[in-house]
Design an enzyme around this catalytic site. Structure first.
Site, short mmCIF file in Angstrom:
data_model
loop_
_atom_site.label_atom_id
_atom_site.label_comp_id
_atom_site.label_asym_id
_atom_site.label_seq_id
_atom_site.Cartn_x
_atom_site.Cartn_y
_atom_site.Cartn_z
N GLY A 36 0.81 -1.22 0.00
CA GLY A 36 0.00 0.00 0.00
C GLY A 36 0.84 1.26 0.00
N GLY A 37 2.14 1.11 0.35
CA GLY A 37 3.06 2.25 0.28
C GLY A 37 2.68 3.42 1.15
N LYS A 48 -6.92 11.21 5.52
CA LYS A 48 -8.35 11.42 5.29
C LYS A 48 -9.17 10.87 6.45
CE LYS A 48 -6.79 13.21 2.78
NZ LYS A 48 -5.43 13.36 2.22
N GLY A 181 6.48 24.51 6.09
CA GLY A 181 6.03 24.25 4.73
C GLY A 181 4.51 24.31 4.64
N VAL A 184 0.87 20.86 0.53
CA VAL A 184 -0.28 19.98 0.71
C VAL A 184 -0.28 19.29 2.08
CG1 VAL A 184 -1.66 18.23 -0.46
CG2 VAL A 184 0.06 19.47 -1.72
N SER A 265 7.28 19.45 6.49
CA SER A 265 6.57 19.05 5.26
C SER A 265 7.00 20.00 4.15
CB SER A 265 5.06 19.10 5.50
OG SER A 265 4.69 20.32 6.12
N ALA A 315 -0.81 9.64 -5.77
CA ALA A 315 -1.11 8.20 -5.86
C ALA A 315 -1.85 7.86 -7.15
CB ALA A 315 -1.94 7.78 -4.66
N HIS A 440 -29.41 18.71 -10.26
CA HIS A 440 -29.77 19.88 -9.46
C HIS A 440 -30.48 19.42 -8.21
CE1 HIS A 440 -31.11 23.92 -8.50
NE2 HIS A 440 -32.31 23.40 -8.27
#
Ligand code: NAI
Length: 454
Positions: A36-37, A48, A181, A184, A265, A315, A440
């Site tokens: 899965g790295g 997330k 940093g 992201v 980061s 990814a 909508h």
């Protein structure tokens, strides 16, 4: 003798191995850590999971504007981290199952390329054992950059400073968190820790946050987070990290901010050291493997996919690159279209982008116009976002009236952007998008509205 050996079981490697095994190639994947790295174990998915808990907590804190009063809500950070671990375990287990059912073998060791025989076969060594293969796919990913800033490496070693890997396993909540940093990772982590109660300071070298993001959207994001209480120090280059302080140089002066914990980061670097690339002469440039749009390296029979080529470091790019590499191995001429790869920053509000920005068209000298439209055109957005300031921005080629880029800030942007990516990939004309019917009431309708305004 294998048809394909894949080095690295992250999104680039595991997806490609599954595709190759399905297509009948005798495939072996080497993974020295967890399948899965970075994405599954210490990147996309764990962050997330954390951010979703923070969002629920934010709803409990700020529900009054919607008539919801919730007293005494709290967040249990250690529980959130534990839940994150369960989510990761479930998903990495899923990857192992997928590979098994596709018929790909997995060896949980770091492997090194040893050379190439006269008959063209490559030799790979892992845990003292040699393996032979006709083809190689290198998907060794990237590592967090920890530059030789005064005291930084020592601070990472003694736990005062952390990269994305360590911060995701921290079960305590730092009172004062300094993030080096404002890209992201920095913004997503600043968002989480700000929501759960840390005093967060972001020190960023540039005069804006979110790097190459559209300038107008970067400013809106900045304002949103300033309002939430994140302290931004922009145009500031960090020069030392030690003694409970992060020192930075700004306008020629050195100042410092105190911290209980520090997140570094400031980017990632392709992982090419110790892979054995030199044994077969794979060309690298600035530490990353040089690949073409078919993911071929400079050595016939050797492909590379994912962060290791230093191109996009996402990814979903890695998935596509792995697929393109395997397709080309099987004789199909596929290419990666880097111009239509979407990107998302999972802050609250979310930011999502695809294609050219107003800044990039200017830099490239393209004849383009931009139109920026408030998300308040969407009834759903107004219903769900008291005081919301989200926008959609289109970048349009003037001569052909085709879409070059779409950029959004506002929630659901992460789920909407793939539709815009299709429009950019297919070089759709504005007049053709106007004929499409959007559901909508949704937030994505504003993309259609923006086409009319254009
Ligand atoms: P980044 O490249 O996004 O941002 C690094 C920031 O650090 C830049 O804005 C840079 O100006 C700043 N910086 C560099 N040196 C500095 C210094 N000495 N002092 C102060 N500021 C300094 O890198 P980040 O956030 O580490 O992310 C790495 C990679 O991970 C990115 O390429 C990204 O694509 C990927 N990623 C993607 C996510 C997503 O798609 N949602 C989530 C997390 C990571």
């Amino acid at each position: 003798m294998y048809d394909l050996i894949v080095l690295g079981g992250g999104p680039g490697g595991y997806n490609a191995a599954e595709r190759a095994a399905h297509a009948g190639l005798k495939t072996l994947v080497f993974e020295g850590r967890e399948l899965g790295g970075v994405c599954l174990n210490e990147g996309c998915v764990p962050t997330k999971t954390l951010l979703y808990s923070a969002k629920i907590f934010d709803y409990t804190k700020h529900g009054e504007a919607y008539g919801v009063k919730c007293q005494g809500s709290s967040i249990d950070h250690a529980f959130v981290v534990n839940r994150k671990n369960k989510v990761v375990k479930q998903l990495t287990g899923g990857v192992a199952m997928q590979l098994k059912s596709a018929g790909a073998e997995v060896v949980r060791e770091f492997a090194v390329i040893k050379g190439r025989d006269a008959d063209g076969a490559f030799t790979v060594e892992a845990a003292g054992k040699e393996y032979k293969t006709a083809r190689l796919l290198i998907c060794t990913g990237s590592d967090a950059v920890v530059p030789p800033i005064d005291g930084l490496r020592e601070s990472v070693a003694n736990g005062f400073a952390m990269t994305n890997r360590e911060i995701l396993d921290m079960t305590t909540v730092p009172q004062n968190l300094t993030v080096i940093g404002g890209g992201v990772i920095g913004l997503e982590m600043a968002s989480y820790f700000c929501s759960i109660g840390s005093n967060v300071t972001v020190v960023e070298m540039l005069d804006h946050i979110a790097g190459p993001t559209d300038g107008e959207i970067s400013k809106i994001l900045f304002k949103n987070y300033q309002k939430k209480g994140v302290n931004f120090i922009l145009g500031a280059k960090v020069v030392s990290v030690k003694d409970g302080k992060v020192s930075y140089e700004k306008d020629g002066k050195v100042e410092a901010v105190s911290a209980d914990k520090v997140l570094v980061s400031i980017g990632r670097r392709a992982h090419t050291q110790g892979v054995g690339l030199e044994s077969i002469g794979v060309l690298t440039e600035r530490g990353a493997i040089v690949t073409d749009e078919c993911c071929r390296t400079s050595v016939p029979g050797v492909w590379a996919a994912g962060d290791v080529n230093g191109k996009s470091m996402l990814a979903h790019t890695a998935y596509r690159e792995g697929e393109v590499a395997v397709a080309n191995m099987l004789g199909k001429k596929e290419k990666v279209n880097y111009l239509s790869i979407p990107s998302v920053i999972y802050t609250n509000p979310e930011v999502a982008s695809v294609g050219e920005t107003s800044e990039s068209v200017k830099a490239k000298g393209l004849d383009a116009k931009t139109v920026s439209v408030t998300l308040k055109y969407s009834g759903r957005y107004v219903a769900e976002n008291e005081g919301g300031d989200g926008i959609v921005k289109l970048v349009i080629d003037k001569e052909h009236n085709t879409l070059l880029g779409v950029h959004m800030i506002g929630n659901y942007a992460s789920e909407i952007i793939y539709g815009a990516a299709m429009m950019v990939e297919k070089q759709m004309r504005v007049d053709d998008v106007k004929k499409l019917v959007f559901p909508h009431p949704t937030v994505c309708e504003v993309i259609r509205e923006a086409m009319f305004q254009a």
